[in-house]
Design a protein around this motif. Structure first.
Motif, PDB file in Angstrom:
ATOM      1  N   SER A 139       0.835  -1.207   0.000  1.00 54.87           N
ATOM      2  CA  SER A 139       0.000   0.000   0.000  1.00 54.87           C
ATOM      3  C   SER A 139       0.873   1.261   0.000  1.00 54.87           C
ATOM      4  CB  SER A 139      -1.000  -0.001   1.153  1.00 54.87           C
ATOM      5  OG  SER A 139      -0.355  -0.214   2.375  1.00 54.87           O
ATOM      6  N   ASP A 140       2.141   1.104   0.381  1.00 50.47           N
ATOM      7  CA  ASP A 140       3.114   2.201   0.261  1.00 50.47           C
ATOM      8  C   ASP A 140       3.088   2.844  -1.123  1.00 50.47           C
ATOM      9  OD1 ASP A 140       4.312   1.956   2.673  1.00 50.47           O
ATOM     10  OD2 ASP A 140       6.180   1.084   1.952  1.00 50.47           O
ATOM     11  N   GLU A 141       3.069   1.965  -2.116  1.00 51.64           N
ATOM     12  CA  GLU A 141       3.126   2.474  -3.491  1.00 51.64           C
ATOM     13  C   GLU A 141       1.893   3.333  -3.804  1.00 51.64           C
ATOM     14  OE1 GLU A 141       2.441  -0.147  -6.801  1.00 51.64           O
ATOM     15  OE2 GLU A 141       3.815   0.986  -8.072  1.00 51.64           O
ATOM     16  N   THR A 191       2.195   9.433  13.480  1.00 49.88           N
ATOM     17  CA  THR A 191       1.532   8.481  12.594  1.00 49.88           C
ATOM     18  C   THR A 191       2.559   7.789  11.721  1.00 49.88           C
ATOM     19  OG1 THR A 191      -0.403   8.197  11.164  1.00 49.88           O
ATOM     20  CG2 THR A 191       1.007  10.083  10.671  1.00 49.88           C
ATOM     21  N   PHE A 192       2.092   7.087  10.722  1.00 43.51           N
ATOM     22  CA  PHE A 192       2.963   6.317   9.833  1.00 43.51           C
ATOM     23  C   PHE A 192       3.936   7.271   9.118  1.00 43.51           C
ATOM     24  CE2 PHE A 192       3.123   3.769   5.673  1.00 43.51           C
ATOM     25  CZ  PHE A 192       4.111   2.931   6.140  1.00 43.51           C
ATOM     26  N   ALA A 193       5.224   7.002   9.272  1.00 43.57           N
ATOM     27  CA  ALA A 193       6.250   7.947   8.801  1.00 43.57           C
ATOM     28  C   ALA A 193       6.266   8.127   7.279  1.00 43.57           C
ATOM     29  CB  ALA A 193       7.621   7.473   9.275  1.00 43.57           C
ATOM     30  N   ASN A 195      -4.202   3.620  13.905  1.00 48.69           N
ATOM     31  CA  ASN A 195      -3.028   4.458  13.695  1.00 48.69           C
ATOM     32  C   ASN A 195      -1.745   3.712  14.082  1.00 48.69           C
ATOM     33  OD1 ASN A 195      -1.685   6.926  13.100  1.00 48.69           O
ATOM     34  ND2 ASN A 195      -1.565   7.388  15.302  1.00 48.69           N
ATOM     35  N   ASN A 196      -0.802   3.712  13.159  1.00 43.33           N
ATOM     36  CA  ASN A 196       0.537   3.222  13.447  1.00 43.33           C
ATOM     37  C   ASN A 196       1.394   4.445  13.788  1.00 43.33           C
ATOM     38  OD1 ASN A 196       3.009   1.943  13.514  1.00 43.33           O
ATOM     39  ND2 ASN A 196       3.142   1.650  11.294  1.00 43.33           N
ATOM     40  N   PRO A 197       2.060   4.541  14.919  1.00 47.02           N
ATOM     41  CA  PRO A 197       2.414   3.466  15.844  1.00 47.02           C
ATOM     42  C   PRO A 197       1.578   3.391  17.124  1.00 47.02           C
ATOM     43  CG  PRO A 197       3.802   5.337  16.305  1.00 47.02           C
ATOM     44  CD  PRO A 197       2.827   5.770  15.223  1.00 47.02           C
ATOM     45  N   ALA A 221      -4.540  -0.270   6.805  1.00 51.62           N
ATOM     46  CA  ALA A 221      -3.561  -1.365   6.673  1.00 51.62           C
ATOM     47  C   ALA A 221      -3.798  -2.451   7.726  1.00 51.62           C
ATOM     48  CB  ALA A 221      -2.140  -0.813   6.800  1.00 51.62           C
ATOM     49  N   TYR A 222      -4.361  -2.059   8.889  1.00 54.22           N
ATOM     50  CA  TYR A 222      -4.562  -3.023   9.984  1.00 54.22           C
ATOM     51  C   TYR A 222      -6.037  -3.398  10.146  1.00 54.22           C
ATOM     52  CZ  TYR A 222       0.193  -1.652  10.818  1.00 54.22           C
ATOM     53  OH  TYR A 222       1.533  -1.419  10.641  1.00 54.22           O
ATOM     54  N   TYR A 223      -6.795  -3.222   9.080  1.00 56.60           N
ATOM     55  CA  TYR A 223      -8.237  -3.486   9.127  1.00 56.60           C
ATOM     56  C   TYR A 223      -8.562  -4.897   9.633  1.00 56.60           C
ATOM     57  CZ  TYR A 223     -12.627  -5.269   7.411  1.00 56.60           C
ATOM     58  OH  TYR A 223     -13.835  -5.922   7.339  1.00 56.60           O
ATOM     59  N   ARG A 262      -5.755  -0.664   1.884  1.00 56.27           N
ATOM     60  CA  ARG A 262      -5.617  -1.907   2.654  1.00 56.27           C
ATOM     61  C   ARG A 262      -4.303  -2.594   2.272  1.00 56.27           C
ATOM     62  NH1 ARG A 262     -11.020  -4.207   3.587  1.00 56.27           N
ATOM     63  NH2 ARG A 262     -12.217  -2.486   4.485  1.00 56.27           N
ATOM     64  N   SER A 263      -3.883  -3.521   3.109  1.00 56.12           N
ATOM     65  CA  SER A 263      -2.603  -4.199   2.877  1.00 56.12           C
ATOM     66  C   SER A 263      -2.735  -5.680   3.207  1.00 56.12           C
ATOM     67  CB  SER A 263      -1.543  -3.570   3.779  1.00 56.12           C
ATOM     68  OG  SER A 263      -0.352  -4.283   3.688  1.00 56.12           O
ATOM     69  N   LEU A 264      -1.999  -6.513   2.474  1.00 54.89           N
ATOM     70  CA  LEU A 264      -1.933  -7.932   2.846  1.00 54.89           C
ATOM     71  C   LEU A 264      -0.635  -8.229   3.610  1.00 54.89           C
ATOM     72  CD1 LEU A 264      -3.369  -9.855  -0.269  1.00 54.89           C
ATOM     73  CD2 LEU A 264      -4.559  -8.692   1.568  1.00 54.89           C
TER      74      LEU A 264
HETATM   75  C1  LIG Z   1      -0.392   2.590   8.520  1.00 51.75           C
HETATM   76  C2  LIG Z   1       0.372   1.858   7.472  1.00 51.75           C
HETATM   77  N1  LIG Z   1       0.061   2.065   6.189  1.00 51.75           N
HETATM   78  C3  LIG Z   1       0.722   1.453   5.197  1.00 51.75           C
HETATM   79  C4  LIG Z   1       1.754   0.586   5.472  1.00 51.75           C
HETATM   80  C5  LIG Z   1       2.493  -0.029   4.333  1.00 51.75           C
HETATM   81  O1  LIG Z   1       2.096  -1.335   4.137  1.00 51.75           O
HETATM   82  P1  LIG Z   1       2.555  -2.142   2.864  1.00 51.75           P
HETATM   83  O2  LIG Z   1       3.429  -3.221   3.360  1.00 51.75           O
HETATM   84  O3  LIG Z   1       1.270  -2.654   2.263  1.00 51.75           O
HETATM   85  O4  LIG Z   1       3.265  -1.213   1.944  1.00 51.75           O
HETATM   86  C6  LIG Z   1       2.119   0.335   6.797  1.00 51.75           C
HETATM   87  C7  LIG Z   1       3.242  -0.570   7.094  1.00 51.75           C
HETATM   88  O5  LIG Z   1       3.768  -0.651   8.147  1.00 51.75           O
HETATM   89  C8  LIG Z   1       1.411   0.989   7.819  1.00 51.75           C
HETATM   90  O6  LIG Z   1       1.730   0.811   9.092  1.00 51.75           O
END
Ligand SMILES: Cc1ncc(COP(=O)(O)O)c(C=O)c1O
Length: 357
Positions: free
Chosen positions: A89-91, A113-115, A162-164, A190-192, A213-215
């Protein structure tokens, strides 16, 4: 022979960046990256290895990831036109910023939040605006929207959970942002699979909403598969900047296989959730640790000792966690991913040894 001043050739906005720090330390117990601690279920691996033989790896992958999108569409009960597949999902975060922002534009997000929201934005010459979360790691939508509007932000990012920090923001505050922000609202889910909470249904009423979303968190981190759900017009624009073969054949096929056999993965998710609650309970019994609530597969906690010392102590015991303490709001905070029962026991024992009273 050439000996140019290479640094002088690099764009200023890239030169001033710091690369995302990924700990790649060899440690017996890896609780630092929010991965699924379990290998793929045997049934899935053997089923997939049969289809692997049939893959035409000499051919380019399906540029539209059609079969994978069909499996996702079926699970979500959403039209395939609303979907895009990312190399993680980064991309998709990168593609969203490319599509909606011009150099110099701003984006906003609550902080910490997510860096990657900030790192990718800076790399594109954008201006990331952070809005401080309150002591419950939550935010007031009206004040957040003021920051976003004052900076003329084109996109806001909400990591949900929210990460972290691990929690989901208040549902009504997120809803308020979705309903009132006059730009793109990205709800990063991503953590759904651990929270069970989603805003994806709201896309039907709000065409500015994008859900990610992410797998990676449920077993396929090594294959890099993420997906976005959005209005078809947004998907069409994202496809213009997406590289045609961003998702490879192995990733597409295995992700599709996993989604079509989700019950086995769900068992792992259920185990992780049980372990998370057990870990929170046990950590709370360890003296001098503040444990924050979690809707995800990781736990953030604050210690009374130096986070750096505790991080080292855990490392010396073969356990790798994430040290968050460089962030001004996360002094002496660490983040631990939920591992297997054995890994968690090892972590808890090491914690008790270090900070227990
Ligand atoms: C909130 C959040 N979004 C996106 C990602 C990126 O996930 P992906 O591995 O699908 O790129 C992460 C990964 O740690 C995340 O914590």
């Amino acid at each position: 022979m050439s000996n140019l001043d290479l640094l002088s050739l690099i764009q200023g906005k890239v030169r001033s960046l710091k690369a995302y720090q990924v700990e790649n330390i060899d440690c017996a117990v890896k609780l630092h990256a929010n991965e699924n601690p379990f290998q793929l279920p045997e049934e899935l691996l053997s089923g997939f290895s049969k289809s692997f033989k049939k893959l035409q790896l000499n051919r380019y992958p399906d540029p539209d990831s059609r079969a994978l999108k069909e499996s996702i569409a079926k699970r979500l009960n959403a039209p395939i036109e609303n979907l895009i597949i990312g190399n993680g999902s980064d991309e998709l975060i990168l593609l969203l910023l490319q599509v909606f922002c011009n150099e110099g534009d701003s984006i906003s997000f609550p902080d910490p939040t997510f860096a990657m929201y900030s790192i990718i934005a800076r790399g594109l010459g954008l201006n990331p605006c952070s809005f401080p979360l309150d002591e419950h790691w939550d935010f007031d939508a009206r004040s957040f929207l003021k920051t976003a509007n004052d900076s003329e932000s084109r996109i806001v990012f909400l990591s949900y959970p929210n990460n972290p920090t691990g929690n989901c923001f208040s549902e009504d505050q997120v809803r308020h942002v979705i309903e009132c922000f006059e730009g793109i609202v990205v709800v990063d889910e991503a953590y759904y699979d651990f929270s069970g909470k989603s805003f994806a249904r709201k896309i039907e009423q709000h065409n500015n909403l994008v859900v990610l979303r992410s797998l990676s968190k449920i077993g396929l981190a090594g294959l890099r598969v993420g997906f976005g759900i959005a209005d078809p017009l947004v998907i069409d624009q994202l496809n213009k900047v997406r590289l045609p073969y961003n998702s490879n054949t192995v990733s597409q096929t295995l992700a599709e296989y996993l989604l079509n056999h989700f019950d086995r993965v769900q068992q792992q998710i259920d185990t992780i959730l049980e372990e998370r609650d057990r870990m929170i309970g046990e950590l709370k019994k360890v003296g001098s640790v503040t444990v924050f609530p979690s809707d995800s597969n990781f736990i953030m906690f604050r210690t009374e000792q130096l986070a750096e010392d505790l991080f080292r102590h855990l490392m010396d015991n073969g356990i790798l966690v994430r040290d968050l303490s460089a962030h001004p709001k996360l002094k002496n905070c660490l983040r631990a991913t939920v591992g297997t029962r054995e890994e968690n026991d090892r972590f808890l024992e090491a914690m008790a040894l270090a900070v227990g009273k």
